[in-house]
Write a protein that holds these residues in place. Sequence first.
Motif, PDB file in Angstrom:
ATOM      1  N   SER A 264       0.833  -1.207   0.000  1.00 31.09           N
ATOM      2  CA  SER A 264       0.000   0.000   0.000  1.00 31.09           C
ATOM      3  C   SER A 264       0.863   1.250   0.000  1.00 31.09           C
ATOM      4  O   SER A 264       0.564   2.223  -0.708  1.00 31.09           O
ATOM      5  CB  SER A 264      -0.923   0.007   1.213  1.00 31.09           C
ATOM      6  N   GLY A 265       1.938   1.241   0.777  1.00 27.49           N
ATOM      7  CA  GLY A 265       2.835   2.391   0.796  1.00 27.49           C
ATOM      8  C   GLY A 265       3.473   2.636  -0.554  1.00 27.49           C
ATOM      9  O   GLY A 265       3.612   3.784  -0.990  1.00 27.49           O
ATOM     10  N   MET A 266       3.866   1.568  -1.231  1.00 23.96           N
ATOM     11  CA  MET A 266       4.455   1.711  -2.565  1.00 23.96           C
ATOM     12  C   MET A 266       3.445   2.288  -3.548  1.00 23.96           C
ATOM     13  O   MET A 266       3.789   3.164  -4.356  1.00 23.96           O
ATOM     14  CB  MET A 266       4.955   0.361  -3.071  1.00 23.96           C
TER      15      MET A 266
ATOM     16  N   PHE B  81       0.856   4.240  -2.871  1.00 19.43           N
ATOM     17  CA  PHE B  81       0.649   5.663  -2.577  1.00 19.43           C
ATOM     18  C   PHE B  81       1.853   6.495  -3.014  1.00 19.43           C
ATOM     19  O   PHE B  81       1.693   7.614  -3.507  1.00 19.43           O
ATOM     20  CB  PHE B  81       0.357   5.883  -1.094  1.00 19.43           C
ATOM     21  N   TYR B  82       3.071   5.957  -2.874  1.00 25.18           N
ATOM     22  CA  TYR B  82       4.244   6.694  -3.317  1.00 25.18           C
ATOM     23  C   TYR B  82       4.241   6.864  -4.836  1.00 25.18           C
ATOM     24  O   TYR B  82       4.579   7.936  -5.342  1.00 25.18           O
ATOM     25  CB  TYR B  82       5.536   5.989  -2.877  1.00 25.18           C
ATOM     26  N   ILE B  83       3.871   5.825  -5.560  1.00 23.58           N
ATOM     27  CA  ILE B  83       3.817   5.904  -7.020  1.00 23.58           C
ATOM     28  C   ILE B  83       2.789   6.939  -7.451  1.00 23.58           C
ATOM     29  O   ILE B  83       3.044   7.762  -8.336  1.00 23.58           O
ATOM     30  CB  ILE B  83       3.516   4.525  -7.631  1.00 23.58           C
TER      31      ILE B  83
ATOM     32  N   LYS C  82       7.718  14.897 -10.964  1.00 20.92           N
ATOM     33  CA  LYS C  82       9.123  15.190 -10.700  1.00 20.92           C
ATOM     34  C   LYS C  82       9.976  14.628 -11.832  1.00 20.92           C
ATOM     35  O   LYS C  82       9.771  13.521 -12.281  1.00 20.92           O
ATOM     36  CB  LYS C  82       9.552  14.573  -9.374  1.00 20.92           C
TER      37      LYS C  82
ATOM     38  N   THR D 249       3.014  14.610  -8.876  1.00 23.67           N
ATOM     39  CA  THR D 249       3.860  15.792  -8.722  1.00 23.67           C
ATOM     40  C   THR D 249       4.749  16.026  -9.928  1.00 23.67           C
ATOM     41  O   THR D 249       5.349  17.087 -10.042  1.00 23.67           O
ATOM     42  CB  THR D 249       4.739  15.678  -7.464  1.00 23.67           C
TER      43      THR D 249
ATOM     44  N   TYR E 228       1.788   9.516  -5.719  1.00 22.40           N
ATOM     45  CA  TYR E 228       2.328  10.832  -5.365  1.00 22.40           C
ATOM     46  C   TYR E 228       3.393  11.273  -6.372  1.00 22.40           C
ATOM     47  O   TYR E 228       3.401  12.417  -6.829  1.00 22.40           O
ATOM     48  CB  TYR E 228       2.920  10.791  -3.954  1.00 22.40           C
ATOM     49  N   ALA E 229       4.300  10.362  -6.727  1.00 21.97           N
ATOM     50  CA  ALA E 229       5.381  10.711  -7.646  1.00 21.97           C
ATOM     51  C   ALA E 229       4.844  11.070  -9.027  1.00 21.97           C
ATOM     52  O   ALA E 229       5.348  11.994  -9.667  1.00 21.97           O
ATOM     53  CB  ALA E 229       6.377   9.555  -7.740  1.00 21.97           C
TER      54      ALA E 229
END
Length: 74
Positions: free
Chosen positions: A32-34, A36-38, A46, A44, A40-41
Amino acid sequence: MKIFLNSGIDLNIFSPTEPLGIIIIFIGLIFSGMIFYIIYAVSTNKESIGDKKIRTERDIIQKEKIGKLFPKKK
C-alpha cells in the motif's frame, strides 16, 4: 461454507495474532505504501536529473537550428 470447515487447513493460522497473519499484514502495508508513493510521484511530475539534462540539450539544439534557419540581419 461447510466445505471450508471440513478442510484440513486450520484457518486460524491467518489470524492477525499468528506469525503468518502478521507477515501478511506487513506485506500489505508495504504494498500500500508503494502504491501511494507511485501515485504521489506521478501526480507531482518530478523530473530526474537525466531528464532535465536531455531536455536542456534538446532546447539548445532546437535554438541552434532555428538560428540557422532565420539568421539575424545586422
